[in-house]
Design a protein around this motif. Structure first.
Motif, PDB file in Angstrom:
ATOM      1  N   THR A   1      60.724 -17.678 -35.885  1.00 54.37           N
ATOM      2  CA  THR A   1      61.993 -18.050 -36.812  1.00 54.37           C
ATOM      3  C   THR A   1      62.123 -19.346 -37.052  1.00 54.37           C
TER       4      THR A   1
ATOM      5  N   ASP B   1      63.532 -12.254 -43.172  1.00 58.19           N
ATOM      6  CA  ASP B   1      64.990 -12.098 -42.862  1.00 58.19           C
ATOM      7  C   ASP B   1      65.628 -13.338 -42.893  1.00 58.19           C
TER       8      ASP B   1
ATOM      9  N   GLY C   1      66.104  -9.765 -35.310  1.00 61.21           N
ATOM     10  CA  GLY C   1      66.504  -9.552 -36.865  1.00 61.21           C
ATOM     11  C   GLY C   1      67.964  -9.227 -36.889  1.00 61.21           C
TER      12      GLY C   1
ATOM     13  N   ARG D   1      61.457 -15.019 -40.079  1.00 60.74           N
ATOM     14  CA  ARG D   1      62.909 -15.268 -40.316  1.00 60.74           C
ATOM     15  C   ARG D   1      63.225 -16.675 -40.526  1.00 60.74           C
TER      16      ARG D   1
END
Length: 500
Positions: free
Chosen positions: A181, A304, A455, A207
């Motif tokens: 992420t 995401d 997520g 993400r």
């Protein structure tokens, strides 16, 4: 185990806490000076033996001096380094959060105390932060076009290089290279949004966490105009040969002179109000489009997205003196004209803020223009294009020694990192934290860790029809309709309004 092996060699870290090991100042690319200056990041040379990685690396050229953080020293060249915090006990692969610091693309570093990754590591995340080229070194336009190896957006290319290092090395620290992420705030959040639409970053993360995204990006024409002004301030010709021969010290000083000129000149247009002169350039190559436009076209729906903005963004910029003062009706009207705002927008804010001083009306509008509205639209477009999207807003306020400390720009980040007890953040949060602050921090950190892992930050995603926003406050968290009264005022206003 405090020793790990990277592809370039062994590194030794230290334990900031009994259950966390940190590795600081690991080179992820070669020093961007000498023959490497103004070029794409080059691979770092391997080393022999064990490299001691217990101190942060040098910061990028800048004039800023931030509380608790190192300042730039001319001659420090090995600035492309990163830091890793991981659980000290070896286990299965953990989700990775890669942090991109903010600072108007001009100042800041990964060494700021509020960016310490110890609490994130304790929450089950491998945390990574890094330095990248700032100011002219990272985002300045090289004129002439005679040297194709001087690309635009060198700071963004550094960020891609850091993510490539994570892909190749993070497993040695217990991280999962398939579960990365990218997180950032302000210009760091805008950088993360740019990475979402850059082909060179495709596949390096799944993400994004973006707090207070600033936008839109610069045009090549505006970047070229900035270079002409900086070259003039540095007393060099605006040519590739003379600009690239100027020392980093010269370009930092010249950039500060240009910024000061905009601040002093009310007739200088949008840059008078907050003269940020560097940023990502839509060049059609490294960065094909502004992220908001690209999201509207359906770009990167597979990534995401979790976004957040604060309720009173611009009050911080006013408090630290980096924004022009607008205190009269005439100044407010000039501001609206400079940004080509609709005639009814200022009147709408006045109606929503009866009796408020002109300065407060200005700060509310400017904060929404620069951060809140762009962040919200980015989330909405991502959701409408089918992306999994989560929206939140930070509303925590408190009484501080000097009065009310608002839910302003940057105040949310120490909460999300779990670093409320760092003395240097007391100005941001209004003094030492209390029990309610620590509880809010625990919830925000858990949301980051949960989103990075699965997520899911703990609330429902936007559905593109009736979007809601998750509220962060010490009183209670709640989900509210996203379409507030101010959002309705902006519904008739298109972007971009800045940086044509």
């Amino acid at each position: 185990m405090e020793v790990r092996r990277t592809r370039s060699g062994w590194v030794r870290g230290h334990r900031p806490a009994a259950d966390v090991v940190a590795f600081l100042g690991i080179p992820y690319a070669a020093a961007p000076f000498g023959i490497n200056r103004f070029r794409e990041p080059r691979p770092v040379h391997a080393w022999e033996g064990v490299r001691e990685c217990q101190d942060f690396g040098p910061v990028a050229p800048q004039s800023a001096r931030l509380p608790g953080a190192p300042s730039w020293s001319p001659g420090d060249e090995d600035i492309l380094t990163l830091n890793v915090w991981a659980c000290a006990s070896e286990g299965g692969p953990a989700p990775v959060v890669v942090w991109i610091h903010g600072g108007a693309y001009t100042f800041g570093s990964s060494a700021q105390p509020d960016f310490d990754g110890t609490a994130l590591a304790r929450a089950g995340v491998v945390a990574v932060s890094f330095n990248y080229r700032l100011g002219f070194e990272g985002f300045g336009h090289i004129p002439g076009g005679t040297e194709p190896s001087f690309p635009e957006n060198r700071g963004l290319l550094d960020q891609v290089a850091a993510l490539q290092w994570v892909r190749e090395n993070i497993a040695a620290f217990g991280g999962d290279p398939e579960n990365v992420t990218v997180a950032g705030q302000s210009s760091g959040a805008a950088s993360a949004a740019c990475l979402m639409v850059m082909e060179r970053a495709r596949g390096l993360f799944r993400r994004v966490i973006a707090h207070s995204v600033v936008g839109p990006c610069y045009s090549v024409e505006l970047a070229a105009e900035t270079t002409r002004r900086v070259a003039a301030a540095a007393a060099v010709a605006a040519t590739a040969a003379e600009v690239t021969a100027a020392t980093p010290q010269m370009l930092v000083a010249a950039s500060d002179l240009v910024v000061d000129g905009y601040r002093r000149d009310p007739g200088s247009g949008p840059r008078h109000y907050d003269p940020v002169i560097y940023g990502p350039v839509v060049d059609g190559d490294v960065l094909p489009n502004d992220p908001l436009s690209a999201m509207a076209g359906g770009a990167r729906g597979e990534v995401d997205l979790l976004v957040c903005h604060t309720a009173e963004e611009y009050w911080l910029l006013d408090a630290v003196g980096s924004s022009a003062k607008v205190t009269t009706d005439q100044q407010l009207a000039a501001f609206a004209m400079d940004f080509r705002l609709p005639d009814d927008l200022v009147a709408g804010y006045r109606a929503l803020m009866p009796g408020a001083p002109v300065l407060d009306v200005y700060l509310a509008i400017f904060g929404d223009l620069r951060f809140s509205e762009y962040t919200s639209r980015l989330a909405e477009q991502h959701a409408l294009a089918g992306g999994r999207t989560f929206m939140s807003r930070f509303e925590r306020r408190r009484e501080g020694p000097q009065g009310v400390v608002r839910a302003w720009h940057c105040a949310d980040i120490p909460f999300a990192f779990g670093n409320l007890d760092v003395q240097s953040v007391e100005f941001l949060i209004g003094g030492p934290p209390d029990a309610a602050d620590h509880e809010l921090s625990r919830r925000m950190l858990a949301a980051w860790a949960g989103f990075a892992a699965t997520g899911d930050p703990g609330w429902s995603p936007m559905d593109g029809v009736t979007p809601t926003v998750h509220i962060w406050d010490t009183a209670q968290d709640a989900a509210r309709p996203q379409s507030t009264s101010t959002r309705a005022l902006w519904s008739r206003t298109g972007f971009p309004l800045l940086r044509p």
